[in-house]
Design a protein around this motif. Structure first.
Motif, PDB file in Angstrom:
ATOM      1  N   VAL A   1      12.596   5.196  -8.274  1.00 22.74           N
ATOM      2  CA  VAL A   1      13.705   4.264  -8.484  1.00 22.74           C
ATOM      3  C   VAL A   1      15.028   4.900  -8.061  1.00 22.74           C
ATOM      4  N   ALA A   2      15.230   6.164  -8.423  1.00 18.42           N
ATOM      5  CA  ALA A   2      16.462   6.864  -8.051  1.00 18.42           C
ATOM      6  C   ALA A   2      16.606   6.954  -6.534  1.00 18.42           C
ATOM      7  N   GLU A   3      15.501   7.191  -5.830  1.00 16.33           N
ATOM      8  CA  GLU A   3      15.543   7.252  -4.369  1.00 16.33           C
ATOM      9  C   GLU A   3      15.864   5.886  -3.783  1.00 16.33           C
ATOM     10  N   PHE A   4      15.321   4.830  -4.393  1.00 13.27           N
ATOM     11  CA  PHE A   4      15.624   3.475  -3.932  1.00 13.27           C
ATOM     12  C   PHE A   4      17.118   3.187  -4.064  1.00 13.27           C
ATOM     13  N   LEU A   5      17.709   3.532  -5.205  1.00 13.43           N
ATOM     14  CA  LEU A   5      19.136   3.293  -5.416  1.00 13.43           C
ATOM     15  C   LEU A   5      19.983   4.095  -4.440  1.00 13.43           C
ATOM     16  N   ALA A   6      19.577   5.322  -4.163  1.00 18.63           N
ATOM     17  CA  ALA A   6      20.372   6.195  -3.296  1.00 18.63           C
ATOM     18  C   ALA A   6      20.428   5.672  -1.871  1.00 18.63           C
ATOM     19  N   THR A   7      19.358   5.030  -1.408  1.00 17.65           N
ATOM     20  CA  THR A   7      19.305   4.534  -0.031  1.00 17.65           C
ATOM     21  C   THR A   7      19.317   3.014   0.051  1.00 17.65           C
ATOM     22  N   ASN A   8      19.472   2.352  -1.090  1.00 18.83           N
ATOM     23  CA  ASN A   8      19.368   0.899  -1.188  1.00 18.83           C
ATOM     24  C   ASN A   8      18.074   0.399  -0.547  1.00 18.83           C
ATOM     25  N   GLY A   9      16.989   1.108  -0.804  1.00 21.08           N
ATOM     26  CA  GLY A   9      15.673   0.649  -0.386  1.00 21.08           C
ATOM     27  C   GLY A   9      15.266   1.008   1.017  1.00 21.08           C
ATOM     28  N   ARG A  10      16.147   1.655   1.790  1.00 20.09           N
ATOM     29  CA  ARG A  10      15.786   1.962   3.178  1.00 20.09           C
ATOM     30  C   ARG A  10      14.612   2.932   3.253  1.00 20.09           C
ATOM     31  N   SER A  11      14.591   3.933   2.358  1.00 21.21           N
ATOM     32  CA  SER A  11      13.471   4.878   2.362  1.00 21.21           C
ATOM     33  C   SER A  11      12.179   4.187   1.952  1.00 21.21           C
ATOM     34  N   THR A  12      12.235   3.326   0.943  1.00 21.56           N
ATOM     35  CA  THR A  12      11.050   2.579   0.511  1.00 21.56           C
ATOM     36  C   THR A  12      10.571   1.645   1.610  1.00 21.56           C
ATOM     37  N   LEU A  13      11.505   0.982   2.278  1.00 19.86           N
ATOM     38  CA  LEU A  13      11.145   0.056   3.350  1.00 19.86           C
ATOM     39  C   LEU A  13      10.464   0.788   4.500  1.00 19.86           C
ATOM     40  N   ALA A  14      10.974   1.970   4.850  1.00 20.53           N
ATOM     41  CA  ALA A  14      10.372   2.733   5.946  1.00 20.53           C
ATOM     42  C   ALA A  14       8.947   3.165   5.602  1.00 20.53           C
ATOM     43  N   ALA A  15       8.736   3.628   4.355  1.00 18.86           N
ATOM     44  CA  ALA A  15       7.397   4.062   3.946  1.00 18.86           C
ATOM     45  C   ALA A  15       6.419   2.885   3.925  1.00 18.86           C
ATOM     46  N   LEU A  16       6.852   1.735   3.427  1.00 19.66           N
ATOM     47  CA  LEU A  16       5.970   0.567   3.389  1.00 19.66           C
ATOM     48  C   LEU A  16       5.649   0.063   4.788  1.00 19.66           C
ATOM     49  N   SER A  17       6.611   0.140   5.694  1.00 20.55           N
ATOM     50  CA  SER A  17       6.367  -0.302   7.068  1.00 20.55           C
ATOM     51  C   SER A  17       5.306   0.562   7.741  1.00 20.55           C
ATOM     52  N   VAL A  18       5.369   1.871   7.487  1.00 19.83           N
ATOM     53  CA  VAL A  18       4.353   2.774   8.040  1.00 19.83           C
ATOM     54  C   VAL A  18       2.981   2.445   7.462  1.00 19.83           C
ATOM     55  N   GLU A  19       2.911   2.197   6.154  1.00 17.66           N
ATOM     56  CA  GLU A  19       1.631   1.843   5.521  1.00 17.66           C
ATOM     57  C   GLU A  19       1.091   0.537   6.077  1.00 17.66           C
ATOM     58  N   ARG A  20       1.958  -0.433   6.298  1.00 22.38           N
ATOM     59  CA  ARG A  20       1.504  -1.724   6.836  1.00 22.38           C
ATOM     60  C   ARG A  20       0.936  -1.568   8.240  1.00 22.38           C
ATOM     61  N   GLU A  21       1.623  -0.771   9.070  1.00 18.20           N
ATOM     62  CA  GLU A  21       1.121  -0.558  10.421  1.00 18.20           C
ATOM     63  C   GLU A  21      -0.229   0.150  10.396  1.00 18.20           C
ATOM     64  N   ALA A  22      -0.388   1.129   9.490  1.00 19.00           N
ATOM     65  CA  ALA A  22      -1.670   1.835   9.394  1.00 19.00           C
ATOM     66  C   ALA A  22      -2.782   0.899   8.938  1.00 19.00           C
ATOM     67  N   ALA A  23      -2.469   0.003   7.977  1.00 18.02           N
ATOM     68  CA  ALA A  23      -3.479  -0.946   7.504  1.00 18.02           C
ATOM     69  C   ALA A  23      -3.861  -1.930   8.606  1.00 18.02           C
ATOM     70  N   SER A  24      -2.905  -2.348   9.408  1.00 13.97           N
ATOM     71  CA  SER A  24      -3.200  -3.264  10.514  1.00 13.97           C
ATOM     72  C   SER A  24      -4.082  -2.603  11.558  1.00 13.97           C
ATOM     73  N   GLU A  25      -3.779  -1.342  11.883  1.00 11.20           N
ATOM     74  CA  GLU A  25      -4.582  -0.625  12.864  1.00 11.20           C
ATOM     75  C   GLU A  25      -6.004  -0.385  12.349  1.00 11.20           C
ATOM     76  N   ALA A  26      -6.158  -0.241  11.028  1.00  7.14           N
ATOM     77  CA  ALA A  26      -7.491  -0.062  10.433  1.00  7.14           C
ATOM     78  C   ALA A  26      -8.192  -1.394  10.176  1.00  7.14           C
ATOM     79  N   LEU A  27      -7.564  -2.509  10.622  1.00 10.50           N
ATOM     80  CA  LEU A  27      -8.120  -3.853  10.449  1.00 10.50           C
ATOM     81  C   LEU A  27      -8.286  -4.239   8.985  1.00 10.50           C
ATOM     82  N   ASP A  28      -7.487  -3.600   8.113  1.00  7.99           N
ATOM     83  CA  ASP A  28      -7.485  -3.960   6.694  1.00  7.99           C
ATOM     84  C   ASP A  28      -6.364  -4.984   6.485  1.00  7.99           C
ATOM     85  N   PHE A  29      -6.642  -6.205   6.929  1.00  8.17           N
ATOM     86  CA  PHE A  29      -5.589  -7.216   6.956  1.00  8.17           C
ATOM     87  C   PHE A  29      -5.193  -7.693   5.556  1.00  8.17           C
TER      88      PHE A  29
END
Length: 380
Positions: free
Chosen positions: A210-238
């Motif tokens: 939560v503290a990291e989210f506040l410090a970056t206003n979610g940019r760090s969380t958004l970047a990590a989730l985007s990477v996870e989404r791309e990995a799930a798409s490449e693994a066909l885990d839609f």
């Protein structure tokens, strides 16, 4: 911020007949602040849009106007001090400094300072939670603001809390297996530290997210989730990719609920650019760590030859101005003055935020100064 030197008219100068009119006519016809020093009473401080016109009305009222409000002042007047200003931000900051010096016990009420709101994690708590406050606790971690109202702070707090499993109850926890818990724990939106469902270390890891989210206003969380989404798409885990996409949309919603100007108030830095009360001059108002500093006055004209570029001059002058400590002051009050100016319909300047001076957009700053100088030359 220090009180600038005023233009002073003493009792002897004011009582010298035609000479007093001449001195009054020599005052600038610009906005400003005046202070009437009165015998046997507190001084009278006010702002006006035309110093020369206002003081002439006080000293030399029109014939037939016997009920002029300034009549009571003239009989006890000892001295007049006035401060010409070039912008509404300068008027606000100078009035604050003068009123604070003259009325140290009542200046917030006189200025009608509206305390802004801040959001952060509770520091003096073994199990931190999000809380919004309008005063600075003695012990506090990073606080983010200023929010213009309690509602805006609460909306952002609810958006962020909905993304994590952090507790929302305001009670001081005494974890026990017999604790009844709350609805958020039943909906799996809280780690339930009250019922000892997690250890203090596990809850602390969630609080750090939560503290990291506040410090970056979610940019760090958004970047990590985007990477996870791309990995799930490449693994066909839609199915997982779809869940991550929904979470990304929720993160973007929380990010949008926060005003772009909101930042860690202990690192709230920026430059306000306004006009000066003198032609071809401009004021740079530095704010460092949430505290206003004395202005940097620069002279610039498109026709004036320069020995060095404006960009280089600004870099050198701002580096020297910000190298010194911002000086004493109450951060809450300085941020209240900033918010009053920045969110107002009468804002007459530009704001340039930065984390470090190297992040300042000098190109945009030079462009805005050139635009103001060009407008001044066209209006003359």
């Amino acid at each position: 911020m220090n009180v600038p030197s005023p233009i002073v008219l003493t009792l002897e100068q004011l009582s010298s007949g035609e000479d007093s009119e001449r001195r009054c006519d020599a005052l600038p016809a610009s906005p400003g602040i005046y202070c009437l020093r009165l015998a046997g009473g507190p001084p009278h401080v006010a702002r006006c849009v035309n110093l020369r016109k206002r003081l002439r009305r006080i000293l030399f009222p029109s014939q037939g106007r016997t009920e002029n409000p300034s009549t009571a002042f003239r009989g006890r007047l000892q001295q007049i001090e006035c401060w010409p200003t070039g912008s509404k931000l300068e008027t606000s900051l100078v009035l604050y400094a003068i009123t604070k010096e003259l009325f140290p016990d009542s200046y917030p009420r006189r200025l009608r300072l509206r305390t802004p709101w801040f959001l952060g994690l509770t520091a003096a708590d073994a199990f931190p939670r999000l809380a919004f406050v309008n005063r600075l606790p003695r012990r506090h971690g990073p606080l983010y603001g200023p929010f213009a109202s309690r509602d805006l702070a609460q909306i952002y707090e609810e958006q962020v809390a909905g993304l994590f499993q952090i507790r929302r109850c305001p009670e001081i926890l005494a974890p026990s297996f017999d604790h009844p818990g709350c609805i958020y724990g039943e909906m799996n939106q809280c780690l339930r530290p009250c019922q000892r469902a997690v250890t203090a270390e596990e809850y602390g890891a969630e609080a750090m997210r939560v503290a990291e989210f506040l410090a970056t206003n979610g940019r760090s969380t958004l970047a990590a989730l985007s990477v996870e989404r791309e990995a799930a798409s490449e693994a066909l885990d839609f199915e997982r990719a779809a869940l991550l996409h929904k979470r990304i949309e929720r993160v973007k919603g929380a990010m949008a609920a926060r005003d772009p100007v909101v930042a860690d108030i202990s690192q709230f830095n920026g430059i306000a650019l306004t006009r000066s009360n003198q032609e071809s001059r401009f004021c740079l108002w530095p704010m460092r760590d949430g505290l206003w500093s004395d202005p940097l006055r620069i002279e610039f004209s498109p026709e004036q030859p320069r020995t060095r570029s404006l960009d280089a001059a600004l870099r050198e002058d701002l580096t020297a101005a910000l190298a010194a400590n911002p000086g004493p002051g109450r951060r809450v009050e300085h941020l209240a003055l900033f918010l009053r100016w920045h969110r107002s319909s009468w804002r007459d300047g530009e704001w340039f935020p930065f984390r470090t001076l190297g992040d300042l957009n000098y190109r945009k700053l030079v462009r805005e100064i050139s635009k103001l100088a060009k407008n001044n030359s066209q209006s003359c």
